[in-house]
Design a protein around this motif. Structure first.
Motif, PDB file in Angstrom:
ATOM      1  N   GLU A  28       0.834  -1.211   0.000  1.00  0.00           N
ATOM      2  CA  GLU A  28       0.000   0.000   0.000  1.00  0.00           C
ATOM      3  C   GLU A  28       0.867   1.258   0.000  1.00  0.00           C
ATOM      4  OE1 GLU A  28      -3.366   2.108   2.857  1.00  0.00           O
ATOM      5  OE2 GLU A  28      -3.016  -0.062   2.963  1.00  0.00           O
ATOM      6  N   ASP A  29       1.913   1.245   0.810  1.00  0.00           N
ATOM      7  CA  ASP A  29       2.827   2.391   0.847  1.00  0.00           C
ATOM      8  C   ASP A  29       3.512   2.589  -0.501  1.00  0.00           C
ATOM      9  OD1 ASP A  29       2.207   2.929   3.444  1.00  0.00           O
ATOM     10  OD2 ASP A  29       3.974   1.946   4.305  1.00  0.00           O
ATOM     11  N   ALA A  30       3.923   1.508  -1.107  1.00  0.00           N
ATOM     12  CA  ALA A  30       4.608   1.586  -2.399  1.00  0.00           C
ATOM     13  C   ALA A  30       3.685   2.149  -3.474  1.00  0.00           C
ATOM     14  CB  ALA A  30       5.119   0.208  -2.804  1.00  0.00           C
ATOM     15  N   GLU A  31       2.430   1.725  -3.443  1.00  0.00           N
ATOM     16  CA  GLU A  31       1.460   2.230  -4.420  1.00  0.00           C
ATOM     17  C   GLU A  31       1.196   3.719  -4.216  1.00  0.00           C
ATOM     18  OE1 GLU A  31      -1.887  -0.280  -3.845  1.00  0.00           O
ATOM     19  OE2 GLU A  31      -1.105  -1.911  -5.105  1.00  0.00           O
ATOM     20  N   ALA A  32       1.106   4.115  -2.940  1.00  0.00           N
ATOM     21  CA  ALA A  32       0.883   5.535  -2.642  1.00  0.00           C
ATOM     22  C   ALA A  32       2.066   6.378  -3.105  1.00  0.00           C
ATOM     23  CB  ALA A  32       0.655   5.722  -1.146  1.00  0.00           C
ATOM     24  N   ASP A  33       3.275   5.868  -2.885  1.00  0.00           N
ATOM     25  CA  ASP A  33       4.471   6.579  -3.324  1.00  0.00           C
ATOM     26  C   ASP A  33       4.503   6.687  -4.850  1.00  0.00           C
ATOM     27  OD1 ASP A  33       5.394   7.069  -0.801  1.00  0.00           O
ATOM     28  OD2 ASP A  33       6.954   5.529  -0.816  1.00  0.00           O
ATOM     29  N   ALA A  34       4.137   5.604  -5.537  1.00  0.00           N
ATOM     30  CA  ALA A  34       4.145   5.595  -6.997  1.00  0.00           C
ATOM     31  C   ALA A  34       3.133   6.595  -7.547  1.00  0.00           C
ATOM     32  CB  ALA A  34       3.834   4.191  -7.508  1.00  0.00           C
ATOM     33  N   GLU A  35       1.972   6.658  -6.910  1.00  0.00           N
ATOM     34  CA  GLU A  35       0.946   7.621  -7.332  1.00  0.00           C
ATOM     35  C   GLU A  35       1.437   9.054  -7.132  1.00  0.00           C
ATOM     36  OE1 GLU A  35      -3.721   8.759  -6.306  1.00  0.00           O
ATOM     37  OE2 GLU A  35      -2.807   6.929  -5.515  1.00  0.00           O
ATOM     38  N   TYR A  36       2.085   9.278  -6.012  1.00  0.00           N
ATOM     39  CA  TYR A  36       2.649  10.607  -5.723  1.00  0.00           C
ATOM     40  C   TYR A  36       3.708  10.961  -6.759  1.00  0.00           C
ATOM     41  CZ  TYR A  36       5.520  14.131  -3.364  1.00  0.00           C
ATOM     42  OH  TYR A  36       6.246  15.262  -3.065  1.00  0.00           O
ATOM     43  N   ASP A  37       4.622  10.032  -7.016  1.00  0.00           N
ATOM     44  CA  ASP A  37       5.707  10.281  -7.976  1.00  0.00           C
ATOM     45  C   ASP A  37       5.165  10.585  -9.371  1.00  0.00           C
ATOM     46  OD1 ASP A  37       7.544   9.850  -5.976  1.00  0.00           O
ATOM     47  OD2 ASP A  37       7.929   7.757  -6.519  1.00  0.00           O
ATOM     48  N   ASN A  38       4.137   9.855  -9.783  1.00  0.00           N
ATOM     49  CA  ASN A  38       3.545  10.082 -11.106  1.00  0.00           C
ATOM     50  C   ASN A  38       2.884  11.452 -11.193  1.00  0.00           C
ATOM     51  OD1 ASN A  38       4.312   7.588 -12.153  1.00  0.00           O
ATOM     52  ND2 ASN A  38       2.413   6.568 -11.511  1.00  0.00           N
ATOM     53  N   ALA A  39       2.184  11.828 -10.113  1.00  0.00           N
ATOM     54  CA  ALA A  39       1.516  13.131 -10.097  1.00  0.00           C
ATOM     55  C   ALA A  39       2.536  14.261 -10.182  1.00  0.00           C
ATOM     56  CB  ALA A  39       0.678  13.276  -8.829  1.00  0.00           C
ATOM     57  N   LEU A  40       3.639  14.115  -9.452  1.00  0.00           N
ATOM     58  CA  LEU A  40       4.682  15.137  -9.472  1.00  0.00           C
ATOM     59  C   LEU A  40       5.344  15.200 -10.843  1.00  0.00           C
ATOM     60  CD1 LEU A  40       6.291  17.241  -7.904  1.00  0.00           C
ATOM     61  CD2 LEU A  40       7.826  15.409  -7.128  1.00  0.00           C
ATOM     62  N   LYS A  41       5.620  14.037 -11.417  1.00  0.00           N
ATOM     63  CA  LYS A  41       6.254  13.987 -12.734  1.00  0.00           C
ATOM     64  C   LYS A  41       5.367  14.618 -13.802  1.00  0.00           C
ATOM     65  CE  LYS A  41       8.237  10.765 -16.106  1.00  0.00           C
ATOM     66  NZ  LYS A  41       8.513   9.327 -16.415  1.00  0.00           N
ATOM     67  N   GLU A  42       4.067  14.317 -13.770  1.00  0.00           N
ATOM     68  CA  GLU A  42       3.135  14.886 -14.746  1.00  0.00           C
ATOM     69  C   GLU A  42       3.055  16.402 -14.621  1.00  0.00           C
ATOM     70  OE1 GLU A  42      -0.643  13.033 -14.329  1.00  0.00           O
ATOM     71  OE2 GLU A  42       0.049  11.061 -15.016  1.00  0.00           O
ATOM     72  N   ALA A  43       3.049  16.893 -13.391  1.00  0.00           N
ATOM     73  CA  ALA A  43       2.981  18.344 -13.178  1.00  0.00           C
ATOM     74  C   ALA A  43       4.239  19.025 -13.698  1.00  0.00           C
ATOM     75  CB  ALA A  43       2.787  18.646 -11.694  1.00  0.00           C
ATOM     76  N   ILE A  44       5.394  18.427 -13.436  1.00  0.00           N
ATOM     77  CA  ILE A  44       6.657  19.002 -13.904  1.00  0.00           C
ATOM     78  C   ILE A  44       6.712  19.007 -15.430  1.00  0.00           C
ATOM     79  CG2 ILE A  44       9.160  18.667 -13.985  1.00  0.00           C
ATOM     80  CD1 ILE A  44       8.986  17.621 -11.108  1.00  0.00           C
ATOM     81  N   CYS A  45       6.300  17.886 -16.051  1.00  0.00           N
ATOM     82  CA  CYS A  45       6.286  17.807 -17.518  1.00  0.00           C
ATOM     83  C   CYS A  45       5.297  18.825 -18.096  1.00  0.00           C
ATOM     84  CB  CYS A  45       5.911  16.399 -17.967  1.00  0.00           C
ATOM     85  SG  CYS A  45       7.192  15.151 -17.692  1.00  0.00           S
ATOM     86  N   GLY A  46       4.158  19.003 -17.413  1.00  0.00           N
ATOM     87  CA  GLY A  46       3.169  19.970 -17.872  1.00  0.00           C
ATOM     88  C   GLY A  46       3.707  21.387 -17.856  1.00  0.00           C
ATOM     89  N   VAL A  47       4.454  21.730 -16.815  1.00  0.00           N
ATOM     90  CA  VAL A  47       5.066  23.058 -16.738  1.00  0.00           C
ATOM     91  C   VAL A  47       6.077  23.241 -17.866  1.00  0.00           C
ATOM     92  CG1 VAL A  47       6.621  24.522 -15.401  1.00  0.00           C
ATOM     93  CG2 VAL A  47       4.717  23.380 -14.264  1.00  0.00           C
ATOM     94  N   GLN A  48       6.881  22.225 -18.116  1.00  0.00           N
ATOM     95  CA  GLN A  48       7.881  22.302 -19.175  1.00  0.00           C
ATOM     96  C   GLN A  48       7.227  22.482 -20.542  1.00  0.00           C
ATOM     97  OE1 GLN A  48       9.954  18.607 -18.438  1.00  0.00           O
ATOM     98  NE2 GLN A  48      11.402  19.538 -17.013  1.00  0.00           N
ATOM     99  N   GLU A  49       6.127  21.781 -20.778  1.00  0.00           N
ATOM    100  CA  GLU A  49       5.415  21.919 -22.049  1.00  0.00           C
ATOM    101  C   GLU A  49       4.821  23.320 -22.195  1.00  0.00           C
ATOM    102  OE1 GLU A  49       2.527  18.824 -22.068  1.00  0.00           O
ATOM    103  OE2 GLU A  49       4.015  17.214 -22.302  1.00  0.00           O
ATOM    104  N   ALA A  50       4.273  23.834 -21.098  1.00  0.00           N
ATOM    105  CA  ALA A  50       3.700  25.183 -21.132  1.00  0.00           C
ATOM    106  C   ALA A  50       4.780  26.221 -21.417  1.00  0.00           C
ATOM    107  CB  ALA A  50       2.995  25.492 -19.812  1.00  0.00           C
ATOM    108  N   VAL A  51       5.938  26.055 -20.786  1.00  0.00           N
ATOM    109  CA  VAL A  51       7.045  26.988 -20.996  1.00  0.00           C
ATOM    110  C   VAL A  51       7.503  26.954 -22.456  1.00  0.00           C
ATOM    111  CG1 VAL A  51       9.465  27.446 -20.451  1.00  0.00           C
ATOM    112  CG2 VAL A  51       7.847  26.973 -18.612  1.00  0.00           C
ATOM    113  N   THR A  52       7.573  25.748 -23.031  1.00  0.00           N
ATOM    114  CA  THR A  52       7.978  25.613 -24.431  1.00  0.00           C
ATOM    115  C   THR A  52       7.000  26.344 -25.344  1.00  0.00           C
ATOM    116  OG1 THR A  52       9.041  23.467 -24.050  1.00  0.00           O
ATOM    117  CG2 THR A  52       8.407  23.977 -26.309  1.00  0.00           C
ATOM    118  N   CYS A  53       5.698  26.156 -25.106  1.00  0.00           N
ATOM    119  CA  CYS A  53       4.678  26.827 -25.917  1.00  0.00           C
ATOM    120  C   CYS A  53       4.762  28.343 -25.763  1.00  0.00           C
ATOM    121  CB  CYS A  53       3.289  26.342 -25.521  1.00  0.00           C
ATOM    122  SG  CYS A  53       2.918  24.644 -26.000  1.00  0.00           S
ATOM    123  N   ILE A  54       4.931  28.797 -24.537  1.00  0.00           N
ATOM    124  CA  ILE A  54       5.028  30.240 -24.287  1.00  0.00           C
ATOM    125  C   ILE A  54       6.222  30.828 -25.017  1.00  0.00           C
ATOM    126  CG2 ILE A  54       5.487  31.987 -22.509  1.00  0.00           C
ATOM    127  CD1 ILE A  54       3.875  30.190 -20.567  1.00  0.00           C
TER     128      ILE A  54
END
Length: 214
Positions: A171-197
């Motif tokens: 359960e802890d591992a799954e929670a950590d994986a979900e957290y890591d994915n959410a953080l990674k997606e947010a970081i990638c989203g910011v990078q994509e937005a910066v590229t477009c801007i």
């Protein structure tokens, strides 16, 4: 206006009407270019304000993560939010001015609108990143002991102590994986937005160069 006498000394009429051309107001191209140029320069100034606000927000968050100070950090967030709101209002005003009859530059209004959309996405994801980093990975979060008891003989009696089982570890591992994915997606989203801007800003600078050469 030159007038042409009618035959027999009768009524005179404008030559334009004789040729079937109606008089009309002409728009000064130089004036239009100067106004468009001024608006784009104002937009660049707004973008500089946004960049400065992001720098201030990043520094404030870094200081908060290192030294704490929730009240100071929340105060900074309110100030930055107000600054971004002010910037958005000014860009919306610039968009409307590009659509006015004396300019009719829907292309530039749409360009500013596209930047505005990416800036909104960038801010939303930047805040999400900070929220995630504040909360830490689930397995690394500190346990609050407000509900625990303290016995003079036995000392601290923690109610959070539990048997570590395979299920709990999964359960802890799954929670950590979900957290890591959410953080990674947010970081990638910011990078994509910066590229477009950045791409849109290149178009803005190109338009400025074109207007300056007219």
């Amino acid at each position: 206006m030159d007038m042409e006498p009618a035959e027999g000394g009768g009524e005179v009429k404008p030559l334009e009407e004789e040729n079937g051309v109606e008089p009309m107001d002409t728009v000064d191209d130089a004036s239009r270019s100067a106004k468009a140029l001024d608006l784009l320069r104002r937009f660049l100034a707004v973008q500089r304000r946004r960049a400065e606000a992001y720098t201030k927000l990043r520094r404030g968050f870094s200081d908060y993560m290192s030294n704490g100070g929730e009240e100071a950090y929340q105060k900074l967030c309110r100030e930055i939010t107000q600054e971004f709101n002010d910037c958005s209002k000014e860009v919306i005003e610039l968009e409307s001015m590009f659509l006015m009859p004396d300019l009719c530059r829907a292309d530039l209004a749409n360009l500013l609108k596209a930047v505005q959309a990416q800036e909104k996405q960038k801010l939303h994801l930047s805040i999400k990143i900070q929220v995630l980093k504040k909360s830490c990975r689930p397995s690394e979060r500190l346990v609050m002991h407000d509900s625990c008891r303290f016995d003079n003989v036995k000392g601290h009696q923690c109610v959070h102590v539990q048997e570590i089982t395979e299920a709990a570890g999964t359960e802890d591992a799954e929670a950590d994986a979900e957290y890591d994915n959410a953080l990674k997606e947010a970081i990638c989203g910011v990078q994509e937005a910066v590229t477009c801007i950045n791409e849109y800003m290149e178009e803005v600078r190109y338009e400025i160069e074109e207007l300056q050469s007219e």
